[in-house]
Design an enzyme around this catalytic site. Sequence first.
Site, mmCIF file in Angstrom:
data_model
loop_
_atom_site.group_PDB
_atom_site.id
_atom_site.type_symbol
_atom_site.label_atom_id
_atom_site.label_comp_id
_atom_site.label_asym_id
_atom_site.label_seq_id
_atom_site.Cartn_x
_atom_site.Cartn_y
_atom_site.Cartn_z
ATOM 1 N N GLU A 37 0.824 -1.221 0.000
ATOM 2 C CA GLU A 37 0.000 0.000 0.000
ATOM 3 C C GLU A 37 0.853 1.264 0.000
ATOM 4 O OE1 GLU A 37 -3.653 -1.721 2.736
ATOM 5 O OE2 GLU A 37 -1.925 -0.799 3.694
ATOM 6 N N PRO A 38 1.630 1.503 -1.031
ATOM 7 C CA PRO A 38 2.453 2.716 -1.045
ATOM 8 C C PRO A 38 1.606 3.968 -1.262
ATOM 9 C CG PRO A 38 2.644 1.571 -3.146
ATOM 10 C CD PRO A 38 1.780 0.704 -2.260
ATOM 11 N N TYR A 71 5.519 17.576 12.458
ATOM 12 C CA TYR A 71 6.649 16.643 12.609
ATOM 13 C C TYR A 71 8.014 17.312 12.505
ATOM 14 C CZ TYR A 71 2.799 13.944 10.400
ATOM 15 O OH TYR A 71 1.589 13.414 10.032
ATOM 16 N N CYS A 82 -1.551 32.733 11.970
ATOM 17 C CA CYS A 82 -1.229 33.344 13.263
ATOM 18 C C CYS A 82 -0.709 32.299 14.225
ATOM 19 C CB CYS A 82 -2.480 34.006 13.829
ATOM 20 S SG CYS A 82 -2.989 35.365 12.820
ATOM 21 N N GLU A 83 0.446 31.743 13.920
ATOM 22 C CA GLU A 83 1.093 30.705 14.732
ATOM 23 C C GLU A 83 2.585 30.865 14.513
ATOM 24 O OE1 GLU A 83 -0.213 27.833 16.383
ATOM 25 O OE2 GLU A 83 -2.297 28.317 15.894
ATOM 26 N N TYR A 124 0.726 13.952 1.541
ATOM 27 C CA TYR A 124 0.390 14.464 2.873
ATOM 28 C C TYR A 124 0.507 15.986 2.977
ATOM 29 C CZ TYR A 124 0.792 9.486 3.757
ATOM 30 O OH TYR A 124 0.642 8.122 3.677
HETATM 31 N N1 LLP Z 1 -1.205 1.609 4.643
HETATM 32 C C1 LLP Z 1 -1.607 1.983 5.866
HETATM 33 C C2 LLP Z 1 -2.453 1.099 6.653
HETATM 34 C C3 LLP Z 1 -1.222 3.235 6.363
HETATM 35 O O1 LLP Z 1 -1.626 3.597 7.578
HETATM 36 C C4 LLP Z 1 -0.418 4.096 5.575
HETATM 37 C C5 LLP Z 1 -0.021 5.400 6.072
HETATM 38 C C6 LLP Z 1 -0.030 3.668 4.301
HETATM 39 C C7 LLP Z 1 -0.436 2.404 3.867
HETATM 40 C C8 LLP Z 1 0.798 4.516 3.380
HETATM 41 O O2 LLP Z 1 2.053 4.775 3.884
HETATM 42 P P1 LLP Z 1 3.147 5.554 2.977
HETATM 43 O O3 LLP Z 1 3.534 4.618 1.861
HETATM 44 O O4 LLP Z 1 2.515 6.778 2.456
HETATM 45 O O5 LLP Z 1 4.245 5.819 3.905
HETATM 46 N N2 LLP Z 1 0.910 12.104 7.681
HETATM 47 C C9 LLP Z 1 2.203 11.440 7.787
HETATM 48 C C10 LLP Z 1 2.169 10.048 7.223
HETATM 49 C C11 LLP Z 1 1.119 9.190 7.885
HETATM 50 C C12 LLP Z 1 1.015 7.840 7.257
HETATM 51 C C13 LLP Z 1 -0.188 7.142 7.762
HETATM 52 N N3 LLP Z 1 -0.401 5.849 7.196
HETATM 53 C C14 LLP Z 1 3.268 12.279 7.095
HETATM 54 O O6 LLP Z 1 2.946 13.350 6.617
HETATM 55 O O7 LLP Z 1 4.443 11.901 7.078
#
Ligand code: LLP
Length: 432
Positions: free
Chosen positions: A291-292, A335, A362-363, A391
């Site tokens: 799941e990328p 983050y 305003c932060e 994101y």
């Molecule tokens: N599958 C599941 C169950 C997940 O929870 C996530 C991400 C993904 C796949 C995809 O992961 P990726 O390949 O995008 O790393 N908001 C944060 C990232 C939170 C990711 C949450 N879950 C950021 O901005 O870094």
Amino acid sequence: MFVSEALNINEKNHLTIGGCDAVELAKQYGTPLYVVDETAVRRHCRTYKDAIDKFYGGNGLVFYASKAMCNLETLRIVCSEGLGADVVSGGELYTALKAGMPAEKLCMHGNNKTYEELVYAIESGVGRIVVDNKPELDTIDAICREKGKKQKVLFRIKPGIDAHTHSFIMTGQIDSKFGFALETGEAHDIIRHALTLSSIEVGGVHCHIGSQIHELEPFRQAAVVLAGLIADIKAETGYEMKEMNLGGGYGVMYTEDDDPIEFDKYIEAVGEALRAACDEKGIALPFVMMEPGRSIVGTAGITLYTVGGIKDIPGVRRYVSIDGGMCDNPRYILYESVYKALVANKAGDAAVDKVTIAGKCCESGDLIGKDMPIQSVEVGDTVAVLTTGAYNYSMSSNYNRIPRPAMVMTKDGESRIVVKRETYEDLIRNDI
Ligand code: LLP
């Protein structure tokens, strides 16, 4: 120098994305502006798909994690490349279905799916629901019994693996709100329970160990741990689960300090580790899913801003204020994420300046980054922040009643709007 193949510099010394001049895009569509290169998104989808074919004999499916960037056009593109999608809410499910994604290629996630969301997913015919907790499994079973349906489910497992990333986006360890723990026997218990439910098809197991990970080993370990669980359940009950979903998390390049692994290497590594583990444990090679999210859209996107005020605080720092900020990119305030920025109209010049790029909210924490190396910046310049495809748009807000930016896609030197800029009228649409 550049974090993405979509980016280049033209004869005017301007940054280009997908063959389009970024300064011209800023003029034509206004700023702040999300720009995403379609060619790059498609290339990333193909890398994953080809790797499943090459290293796993095609016995798998890649789901785009739509939380990274969820809108109709992105989902249409991903769908046309043959990927499925991971959706984590009714809203993401709705968007994927509206984009024409076949329901059987959707995987429904969430640690607290509401009753309405579960009914919506089951009625729509989503291929798999990833079960997070026991009450949810029982609710799915009850809905299915009432509707005379059978639902395939996977179980979200905490494999107990420590992936080196920001603690807010680490999810594989026991102290996590997501999924069933292995150590406590919770994972085995829920699967045994599911096998007694007549409206539930036990498909397999799922894990997601975290995000922006730059190592292969945690993914290998996760695959081996899940293979062990499949073997345990087979030994106990005689039932052999056929599917394994290893989530997302593959890291991308934000700055030169990131050293990402080619995405196909993850599938190669996991394929090898799984084959060995399955042979050893006497189970069949499962249908594998990934799941990328970030690695499909992250480096394909940039955000363009216009510089307003510049403030020099002698001996402290130089603040450059832009016309966006935490509303369109909350990743620094959440983050302290690190980004690379360029002055798009001087893209080839040396980065002689060091500036703190500040947003307009305003932060005090509303920054894109602190002390970022950049070309000499002046008021009116177009600043490009790189690797904002994932994101950013999906986590944007209207704080301070700031309308969300438009999103433009580029392809071979052409550009088009895919998400309209919000208007003030949009901001009050639901106000009574
Ligand atoms: N599958 C599941 C169950 C997940 O929870 C996530 C991400 C993904 C796949 C995809 O992961 P990726 O390949 O995008 O790393 N908001 C944060 C990232 C939170 C990711 C949450 N879950 C950021 O901005 O870094």
